[in-house]
Write a protein that holds these residues in place. Structure first.
Motif, PDB file in Angstrom:
ATOM      1  N   LYS A  68       0.822  -1.215   0.000  1.00  0.00           N
ATOM      2  CA  LYS A  68       0.000   0.000   0.000  1.00  0.00           C
ATOM      3  C   LYS A  68       0.856   1.264   0.000  1.00  0.00           C
ATOM      4  N   GLU A  69       1.949   1.264   0.771  1.00  0.00           N
ATOM      5  CA  GLU A  69       2.802   2.443   0.885  1.00  0.00           C
ATOM      6  C   GLU A  69       4.234   2.076   0.535  1.00  0.00           C
ATOM      7  N   GLN A  70       4.954   3.026  -0.027  1.00  0.00           N
ATOM      8  CA  GLN A  70       6.360   2.833  -0.370  1.00  0.00           C
ATOM      9  C   GLN A  70       7.144   2.456   0.890  1.00  0.00           C
ATOM     10  N   PRO A  71       8.036   1.470   0.787  1.00  0.00           N
ATOM     11  CA  PRO A  71       8.854   1.122   1.957  1.00  0.00           C
ATOM     12  C   PRO A  71       9.857   2.231   2.260  1.00  0.00           C
ATOM     13  N   ASP A  72      10.432   2.194   3.454  1.00  0.00           N
ATOM     14  CA  ASP A  72      11.480   3.136   3.831  1.00  0.00           C
ATOM     15  C   ASP A  72      12.681   2.887   2.927  1.00  0.00           C
ATOM     16  N   LEU A  73      13.054   3.865   2.131  1.00  0.00           N
ATOM     17  CA  LEU A  73      14.146   3.705   1.176  1.00  0.00           C
ATOM     18  C   LEU A  73      15.521   3.861   1.822  1.00  0.00           C
ATOM     19  N   ASN A  74      15.564   4.248   3.080  1.00  0.00           N
ATOM     20  CA  ASN A  74      16.835   4.451   3.772  1.00  0.00           C
ATOM     21  C   ASN A  74      17.172   3.326   4.736  1.00  0.00           C
ATOM     22  N   ALA A  75      16.450   2.228   4.650  1.00  0.00           N
ATOM     23  CA  ALA A  75      16.677   1.096   5.552  1.00  0.00           C
ATOM     24  C   ALA A  75      16.565  -0.200   4.753  1.00  0.00           C
ATOM     25  N   PRO A  76      17.127  -1.283   5.290  1.00  0.00           N
ATOM     26  CA  PRO A  76      16.972  -2.569   4.603  1.00  0.00           C
ATOM     27  C   PRO A  76      15.489  -2.915   4.431  1.00  0.00           C
ATOM     28  N   LEU A  77      15.152  -3.433   3.270  1.00  0.00           N
ATOM     29  CA  LEU A  77      13.766  -3.835   3.008  1.00  0.00           C
ATOM     30  C   LEU A  77      13.424  -5.037   3.879  1.00  0.00           C
ATOM     31  N   PRO A  78      12.256  -5.032   4.511  1.00  0.00           N
ATOM     32  CA  PRO A  78      11.867  -6.202   5.297  1.00  0.00           C
ATOM     33  C   PRO A  78      11.570  -7.388   4.375  1.00  0.00           C
ATOM     34  N   ASN A  79      11.644  -8.578   4.910  1.00  0.00           N
ATOM     35  CA  ASN A  79      11.305  -9.791   4.158  1.00  0.00           C
ATOM     36  C   ASN A  79      10.018 -10.338   4.756  1.00  0.00           C
ATOM     37  N   ASN A  80       8.901 -10.153   4.031  1.00  0.00           N
ATOM     38  CA  ASN A  80       7.606 -10.583   4.552  1.00  0.00           C
ATOM     39  C   ASN A  80       6.679 -10.910   3.380  1.00  0.00           C
ATOM     40  N   ASP A  81       5.388 -11.039   3.626  1.00  0.00           N
ATOM     41  CA  ASP A  81       4.450 -11.401   2.562  1.00  0.00           C
ATOM     42  C   ASP A  81       4.301 -10.315   1.502  1.00  0.00           C
ATOM     43  N   THR A  82       4.535  -9.050   1.872  1.00  0.00           N
ATOM     44  CA  THR A  82       4.364  -7.971   0.902  1.00  0.00           C
ATOM     45  C   THR A  82       5.666  -7.545   0.223  1.00  0.00           C
ATOM     46  N   ILE A  83       6.801  -7.859   0.827  1.00  0.00           N
ATOM     47  CA  ILE A  83       8.098  -7.590   0.195  1.00  0.00           C
ATOM     48  C   ILE A  83       8.894  -8.891   0.231  1.00  0.00           C
ATOM     49  N   ARG A  84       9.064  -9.475  -0.925  1.00  0.00           N
ATOM     50  CA  ARG A  84       9.723 -10.779  -1.030  1.00  0.00           C
ATOM     51  C   ARG A  84      11.124 -10.602  -1.602  1.00  0.00           C
ATOM     52  N   HIS A  85      12.100 -11.177  -0.925  1.00  0.00           N
ATOM     53  CA  HIS A  85      13.514 -11.026  -1.293  1.00  0.00           C
ATOM     54  C   HIS A  85      13.957 -12.120  -2.262  1.00  0.00           C
ATOM     55  N   PHE A  86      14.800 -11.734  -3.191  1.00  0.00           N
ATOM     56  CA  PHE A  86      15.409 -12.679  -4.126  1.00  0.00           C
ATOM     57  C   PHE A  86      16.924 -12.477  -4.067  1.00  0.00           C
ATOM     58  N   GLY A  87      17.447 -12.677  -2.855  1.00  0.00           N
ATOM     59  CA  GLY A  87      18.834 -12.400  -2.550  1.00  0.00           C
ATOM     60  C   GLY A  87      19.845 -13.383  -3.106  1.00  0.00           C
ATOM     61  N   LYS A  88      19.386 -14.412  -3.787  1.00  0.00           N
ATOM     62  CA  LYS A  88      20.329 -15.332  -4.437  1.00  0.00           C
ATOM     63  C   LYS A  88      20.568 -14.917  -5.887  1.00  0.00           C
ATOM     64  N   GLY A  89      19.933 -13.807  -6.286  1.00  0.00           N
ATOM     65  CA  GLY A  89      20.095 -13.321  -7.652  1.00  0.00           C
ATOM     66  C   GLY A  89      19.060 -13.869  -8.616  1.00  0.00           C
ATOM     67  N   GLN A  90      17.964 -14.414  -8.105  1.00  0.00           N
ATOM     68  CA  GLN A  90      16.922 -14.976  -8.962  1.00  0.00           C
ATOM     69  C   GLN A  90      16.305 -13.896  -9.852  1.00  0.00           C
ATOM     70  N   THR A  91      15.884 -14.317 -11.044  1.00  0.00           N
ATOM     71  CA  THR A  91      15.259 -13.386 -11.989  1.00  0.00           C
ATOM     72  C   THR A  91      13.837 -13.812 -12.338  1.00  0.00           C
ATOM     73  N   GLU A  92      13.309 -14.766 -11.599  1.00  0.00           N
ATOM     74  CA  GLU A  92      11.908 -15.153 -11.736  1.00  0.00           C
ATOM     75  C   GLU A  92      11.502 -15.922 -10.492  1.00  0.00           C
ATOM     76  N   THR A  93      10.197 -16.048 -10.312  1.00  0.00           N
ATOM     77  CA  THR A  93       9.667 -16.802  -9.186  1.00  0.00           C
ATOM     78  C   THR A  93       8.276 -17.297  -9.525  1.00  0.00           C
ATOM     79  N   GLU A  94       7.806 -18.241  -8.764  1.00  0.00           N
ATOM     80  CA  GLU A  94       6.424 -18.696  -8.857  1.00  0.00           C
ATOM     81  C   GLU A  94       5.760 -18.295  -7.552  1.00  0.00           C
ATOM     82  N   ILE A  95       4.624 -17.588  -7.657  1.00  0.00           N
ATOM     83  CA  ILE A  95       3.922 -17.159  -6.454  1.00  0.00           C
ATOM     84  C   ILE A  95       2.481 -17.656  -6.487  1.00  0.00           C
TER      85      ILE A  95
END
Length: 145
Positions: A83-110
């Motif tokens: 709904k709202e832009q995340p804080d751009l000055n802090a690490p992005l949280p990893n949750n249901d609304t912000i999903r991390h692809f920290g292994k370098g993935q370029t696609e996902t199935e949701i």
């Protein structure tokens, strides 16, 4: 006992405030000029099944896993129904609304519930902090059957 609890609580609050202040001081990684991130598929307005593939596109920079410090690279984060832009000055949280692809993935199935949903990508640096200026895709809408 009450005094020890009060002192511990105050120490915890001070530590938390200190960590928040330090997070605000974390320098953001500069984004390459002209860098763009976008959603290849699904297309904006598409009707999709409950489980579907999301493909990420990127121009003007590379993808590197979280923790890897290589110039002009970052990794994807998929924002779902945010709904709202995340804080751009802090690490992005990893949750249901912000999903991390920290292994370098370029696609996902949701999998999403039936109804209308929004999807958007944002690039994060080695520490999951959005680039400066942020590299974000256009927000798209999908209709889940």
């Amino acid at each position: 006992m009450k005094t020890l609890f009060a002192k511990t609580t105050i120490a915890g609050l001070l530590l938390g405030a200190s960590l928040l202040a330090q997070a605000a001081d974390i320098p953001r990684t500069p984004s390459p000029a002209g860098a763009e991130v976008y959603i290849i598929s699904p297309k904006d307005g598409a009707t999709v099944p409950g489980t579907f593939k999301v493909q990420f596109g990127l121009k003007g920079m590379g993808v590197a896993p979280a923790g890897v410090d290589v110039p002009d690279t970052a990794h994807h984060h998929l924002m779902v129904d945010l709904k709202e832009q995340p804080d751009l000055n802090a690490p992005l949280p990893n949750n249901d609304t912000i999903r991390h692809f920290g292994k370098g993935q370029t696609e996902t199935e949701i999998t999403l519930s039936p109804g209308k949903h929004t999807l958007q990508l944002i690039m994060g640096d080695k520490s999951h902090i959005p680039l400066n200026p942020s590299v974000e895709s256009k927000k798209i809408t999908v209709n889940v059957k």
